[in-house]
Design a protein around this motif. Structure first.
Motif, mmCIF file in Angstrom:
data_model
loop_
_atom_site.group_PDB
_atom_site.id
_atom_site.type_symbol
_atom_site.label_atom_id
_atom_site.label_comp_id
_atom_site.label_asym_id
_atom_site.label_seq_id
_atom_site.Cartn_x
_atom_site.Cartn_y
_atom_site.Cartn_z
ATOM 1 N N ASP A 100 0.838 -1.198 0.000
ATOM 2 C CA ASP A 100 0.000 0.000 0.000
ATOM 3 C C ASP A 100 0.881 1.259 0.000
ATOM 4 O OD1 ASP A 100 -1.754 2.087 0.537
ATOM 5 O OD2 ASP A 100 -2.876 0.996 2.058
ATOM 6 N N PRO A 101 0.766 2.131 -1.032
ATOM 7 C CA PRO A 101 1.626 3.318 -1.108
ATOM 8 C C PRO A 101 1.111 4.527 -0.329
ATOM 9 C CG PRO A 101 0.320 3.167 -3.094
ATOM 10 C CD PRO A 101 -0.051 1.967 -2.252
ATOM 11 N N SER A 102 0.175 4.311 0.569
ATOM 12 C CA SER A 102 -0.342 5.415 1.384
ATOM 13 C C SER A 102 0.740 5.969 2.305
ATOM 14 C CB SER A 102 -1.523 4.940 2.239
ATOM 15 O OG SER A 102 -2.593 4.502 1.444
ATOM 16 N N GLU A 103 0.498 7.192 2.776
ATOM 17 C CA GLU A 103 1.356 7.803 3.787
ATOM 18 C C GLU A 103 0.676 7.685 5.153
ATOM 19 O OE1 GLU A 103 4.192 8.677 2.761
ATOM 20 O OE2 GLU A 103 4.142 9.896 0.946
ATOM 21 N N LEU A 104 1.481 7.617 6.195
ATOM 22 C CA LEU A 104 0.957 7.648 7.556
ATOM 23 C C LEU A 104 1.427 8.922 8.243
ATOM 24 C CD1 LEU A 104 1.544 3.979 8.816
ATOM 25 C CD2 LEU A 104 -0.493 4.941 7.719
ATOM 26 N N LEU A 105 0.479 9.678 8.756
ATOM 27 C CA LEU A 105 0.798 10.816 9.610
ATOM 28 C C LEU A 105 0.638 10.324 11.043
ATOM 29 C CD1 LEU A 105 1.487 13.852 9.816
ATOM 30 C CD2 LEU A 105 -0.972 14.303 9.862
ATOM 31 N N ILE A 106 1.756 10.204 11.751
ATOM 32 C CA ILE A 106 1.777 9.611 13.089
ATOM 33 C C ILE A 106 1.873 10.754 14.100
ATOM 34 C CG2 ILE A 106 2.932 7.931 14.570
ATOM 35 C CD1 ILE A 106 4.144 6.758 11.947
ATOM 36 N N ILE A 107 0.848 10.893 14.937
ATOM 37 C CA ILE A 107 0.654 12.102 15.736
ATOM 38 C C ILE A 107 0.668 11.773 17.230
ATOM 39 C CG2 ILE A 107 -0.863 14.089 16.108
ATOM 40 C CD1 ILE A 107 -2.252 13.377 13.449
ATOM 41 N N HIS A 108 1.381 12.592 18.005
ATOM 42 C CA HIS A 108 1.244 12.508 19.459
ATOM 43 C C HIS A 108 -0.221 12.718 19.823
ATOM 44 C CE1 HIS A 108 5.175 12.087 21.303
ATOM 45 N NE2 HIS A 108 5.685 12.910 20.411
ATOM 46 N N LYS A 109 -0.730 11.900 20.721
ATOM 47 C CA LYS A 109 -2.160 11.962 21.017
ATOM 48 C C LYS A 109 -2.585 13.299 21.610
ATOM 49 C CE LYS A 109 -3.022 7.017 21.238
ATOM 50 N NZ LYS A 109 -3.443 5.835 22.028
ATOM 51 N N ASP A 110 -1.672 13.998 22.290
ATOM 52 C CA ASP A 110 -2.046 15.305 22.831
ATOM 53 C C ASP A 110 -1.939 16.416 21.784
ATOM 54 O OD1 ASP A 110 0.686 15.387 22.643
ATOM 55 O OD2 ASP A 110 1.055 16.047 24.694
ATOM 56 N N CYS A 111 -1.579 16.046 20.558
ATOM 57 C CA CYS A 111 -1.517 17.024 19.462
ATOM 58 C C CYS A 111 -2.640 16.802 18.447
ATOM 59 C CB CYS A 111 -0.165 16.943 18.752
ATOM 60 S SG CYS A 111 1.237 17.365 19.806
ATOM 61 N N VAL A 112 -3.582 15.942 18.800
ATOM 62 C CA VAL A 112 -4.683 15.615 17.895
ATOM 63 C C VAL A 112 -5.791 16.655 18.014
ATOM 64 C CG1 VAL A 112 -6.522 13.941 17.415
ATOM 65 C CG2 VAL A 112 -4.197 13.149 17.910
ATOM 66 N N ASP A 113 -6.309 17.069 16.870
ATOM 67 C CA ASP A 113 -7.506 17.917 16.813
ATOM 68 C C ASP A 113 -8.330 17.422 15.636
ATOM 69 O OD1 ASP A 113 -9.481 19.798 16.595
ATOM 70 O OD2 ASP A 113 -8.158 21.544 16.607
ATOM 71 N N ASP A 162 10.573 11.175 21.607
ATOM 72 C CA ASP A 162 11.327 12.157 22.387
ATOM 73 C C ASP A 162 10.750 13.565 22.252
ATOM 74 O OD1 ASP A 162 13.036 10.152 23.178
ATOM 75 O OD2 ASP A 162 14.576 10.604 21.684
ATOM 76 N N GLU A 163 9.630 13.670 21.551
ATOM 77 C CA GLU A 163 8.880 14.926 21.392
ATOM 78 C C GLU A 163 9.674 15.998 20.654
ATOM 79 O OE1 GLU A 163 7.244 16.126 25.130
ATOM 80 O OE2 GLU A 163 6.003 14.333 25.321
ATOM 81 N N GLN A 164 10.502 15.555 19.698
ATOM 82 C CA GLN A 164 11.159 16.527 18.832
ATOM 83 C C GLN A 164 10.186 17.072 17.781
ATOM 84 O OE1 GLN A 164 14.999 15.270 17.275
ATOM 85 N NE2 GLN A 164 15.330 13.906 19.027
ATOM 86 N N TYR A 165 9.074 16.370 17.595
ATOM 87 C CA TYR A 165 8.049 16.765 16.632
ATOM 88 C C TYR A 165 6.678 16.499 17.251
ATOM 89 C CZ TYR A 165 12.139 15.674 13.726
ATOM 90 O OH TYR A 165 13.406 15.591 13.222
ATOM 91 N N ASP A 166 5.668 17.174 16.706
ATOM 92 C CA ASP A 166 4.289 16.861 17.091
ATOM 93 C C ASP A 166 3.766 15.664 16.304
ATOM 94 O OD1 ASP A 166 4.054 19.062 18.883
ATOM 95 O OD2 ASP A 166 3.786 20.392 17.159
ATOM 96 N N ALA A 167 4.311 15.486 15.108
ATOM 97 C CA ALA A 167 3.904 14.378 14.242
ATOM 98 C C ALA A 167 5.012 14.144 13.225
ATOM 99 C CB ALA A 167 2.597 14.702 13.524
ATOM 100 N N ILE A 168 5.046 12.957 12.655
ATOM 101 C CA ILE A 168 5.969 12.671 11.561
ATOM 102 C C ILE A 168 5.209 11.940 10.461
ATOM 103 C CG2 ILE A 168 7.990 12.574 13.073
ATOM 104 C CD1 ILE A 168 7.954 9.526 12.808
ATOM 105 N N VAL A 169 5.778 11.973 9.260
ATOM 106 C CA VAL A 169 5.172 11.281 8.121
ATOM 107 C C VAL A 169 6.078 10.137 7.699
ATOM 108 C CG1 VAL A 169 4.125 11.524 5.846
ATOM 109 C CG2 VAL A 169 4.297 13.522 7.344
ATOM 110 N N LEU A 170 5.503 8.950 7.584
ATOM 111 C CA LEU A 170 6.239 7.772 7.123
ATOM 112 C C LEU A 170 5.402 7.032 6.088
ATOM 113 C CD1 LEU A 170 7.545 6.338 10.534
ATOM 114 C CD2 LEU A 170 8.834 7.714 8.892
ATOM 115 N N ALA A 171 6.082 6.303 5.223
ATOM 116 C CA ALA A 171 5.373 5.466 4.255
ATOM 117 C C ALA A 171 4.744 4.280 4.974
ATOM 118 C CB ALA A 171 6.328 4.986 3.171
#
Length: 528
Positions: A100-113, A162-171
């Motif tokens: 599946d060539p979709s992207e995943l946006l992986i988000i800290h749960k406290d950064c979800v809206d 380590d909370e360097q980002y609120d979210a990251i994008v991975l394949a």
């Protein structure tokens, strides 16, 4: 084949999984192999952004050199990392099935809206080094900030923890292959028709020496011909733009019935609003050339567009048109009125699914302040409706966006989930019943008309070069008093809207999807 093969691979967990996958497939056809780990420039240099590294093939060059030197027999690559032209003496002997060539946006749960598109809070920081991802995500969410992200999958996930980002994008392909546990985060899966992937994303390439005819023949049982055909389109687009794998270019091709359909997204930089196009063709060999022609510097684009609804100046469609100085005349040709003021709480209590076929249906239903059971799931027909649903703190359990505007297919997919239960359908007073017809006889269907449309009278004509009609009612209202001007082109949202033009024997364009991305693709893809 009598000899034991040596497979060259990078040393990351994902690369080793991929190499072992090929090794196991070879063993299934009676060929023994062992692995040799090789470090590449991309593995060694971790402090620079990928687009700052010199040349192309940052993750492949060293493997190719060992192939040419004869120290390995084949190299296993993530196909998207390969330059579009093989070094002299090397060929791609086989490609795998496509993950599946979709992207995943992986988000800290406290950064979800969930009220926001992609479910990410305002002004969040997203980790990615991909200019392609930055350009496309910025177009959807201009408020987001981006920081570069390097390293293997484990390193990237640790940086997020380590909370360097609120979210990251991975394949999604990499996460799925190594079965990485990301359950401690909120995950948004972004389909390849929304964020267009890198050419050949999700595909493995097996590279060998061109002179090794025996090995080429032995590898053919591993080759997926259909995948080879579709990614050839994607990689030819990449080649025509002379772009490396880290350019802000995405291309995705797939077979649909007897035709091939392809999407492309191209920007000048990661900060530039991307131009997108969607095309179909029975001949995949024509698709890349047709896509390339749409981005010619001297090609003609319309100067004005009429659309039969109001347009927010900050919307995706408005910004896509503004990039090319295309003016927009937006006005609805219908009036919409609610027709009920209360919902029966007893009915709502026993509903398994609610399916919405329009944005108006969502707004008028939730304006009635329904009290829904926690078990009740919600379906929508596409991305545009899904965004409206988010405003009411709801996320769709089913979306038909992967089927574009094909309501028959959307209805069929929904029926597979909802058959046998109780389905509530808030709708217009007079609407097609495509979804209802797809549901099984055992399914209890509750139709609730929540609004009605009334045509405007004495509608003024538009002199715009392109007319976009958003519903059959808008078509009826416009052509009650007006005709098409010579040279005007028509875009229709939905097949039922297009049917009105079939009756008038007027040609029109159907966007892939009925949302603002689909409309932008349709305008950019028009022929002049």
């Amino acid at each position: 084949m009598n000899r034991k093969l040596i497979i060259g691979t990078r040393g990351s967990v994902l690369a080793m999984w991929q190499a072992n996958f090929v090794k196991d497939r070879l063993q299934e056809i009676g060929i023994e192999a062992e692995l040799k780990v090789i470090k590449t420039q991309g593995d060694i240099i971790q402090h620079l952004r990928l687009d700052k590294l010199e040349g192309k093939g940052f993750f492949t060059k060293e493997l190719e050199e060992e192939l040419l030197n004869g120290t390995i027999d084949l190299a296993v690559h993530s196909h998207k990392d390969l330059p579009t032209i093989n070094p002299p003496g090397l060929i791609i002997a086989a490609v795998s099935e496509r993950e599946d060539p979709s992207e995943l946006l992986i988000i800290h749960k406290d950064c979800v809206d969930i009220k926001k598109r992609l479910s990410l809070k305002h002004n969040a920081t997203v980790g990615t080094s991909s200019n392609r991802r930055k350009a496309q995500i910025s177009a959807l969410r201009p408020d987001l900030e981006f920081d570069d992200l390097r390293g293997n999958l484990q390193t990237r996930m640790q940086k997020l923890r380590d909370e360097q980002y609120d979210a990251i994008v991975l394949a999604k392909a990499g996460i799925s292959r190594i079965e990485m546990d990301i359950s401690d985060f909120h995950v948004e899966e972004i389909p390849p028709v929304e964020i267009i992937p890198a050419p050949a994303q999700g595909v493995l390439a097996i590279q060998i020496r061109e002179v090794d005819k025996e090995l080429f023949a032995a590898l053919q049982p591993l080759n997926n011909n259909e995948v080879a055909t579709t990614i050839a389109v994607e990689r030819l687009v990449l080649n025509k733009f002379d772009a490396g794998c880290h350019a802000p270019l995405g291309c995705y091709c797939r077979k649909s019935g007897d035709e091939y359909e392809a999407w492309a997204s191209i920007a000048d930089t990661s900060e530039d609003f991307p131009d997108r196009v969607y095309l179909r063709d029975a001949d995949p060999n024509r698709l890349a050339e047709r896509i390339f022609s749409k981005y010619a510097k001297d090609r003609k684009l319309p100067q004005s567009v009429f659309i039969s609804r109001e347009v927010d100046e900050n919307s995706y469609f408005a910004r896509a048109m503004a990039k090319h100085n295309i003016s927009i005349e937006g006005r609805s040709l219908i009036k919409i009125f609610p027709i009920i003021n209360k919902l029966d709480p007893f009915i709502l209590k026993h509903v398994d699914w609610i399916i919405f076929s329009s944005k108006n249906g969502i707004e008028h239903f939730f304006n009635l302040e329904p009290r829904l059971s926690k078990k009740t799931k919600i379906g929508v027909i596409g991305r545009g409706s899904e965004e409206v649903l988010r405003k009411y703190d709801r996320v769709a359990d089913f979306s038909g966006d992967s089927e574009g505007i094909n309501m028959d297919e959307i209805a069929k997919k929904f029926a597979e989930l909802a058959n046998g239960g109780t389905v509530l359908i808030p709708r217009a007073k007079e609407s097609l019943e495509t979804i209802q017809k797809a549901l099984s006889p055992e399914t209890k269907i509750i139709n609730i008309p929540v609004y009605e449309t009334v045509l405007e009278e004495d509608v003024d004509p538009s002199n715009a070069e392109v007319l976009v009609f958003t519903s059959p009612s808008n078509v009826e209202a416009y052509f009650a008093d007006n005709l098409l001007e010579p040279g005007q082109k028509v875009i229709c949202i939905g097949r039922s809207t297009g049917a009105k033009f079939d009756e008038m024997n007027v040609p029109y364009t159907l966007p892939y999807s009925p949302d603002e991305i689909g409309l932008s693709e349709a305008v950019f893809g028009l022929d002049y």
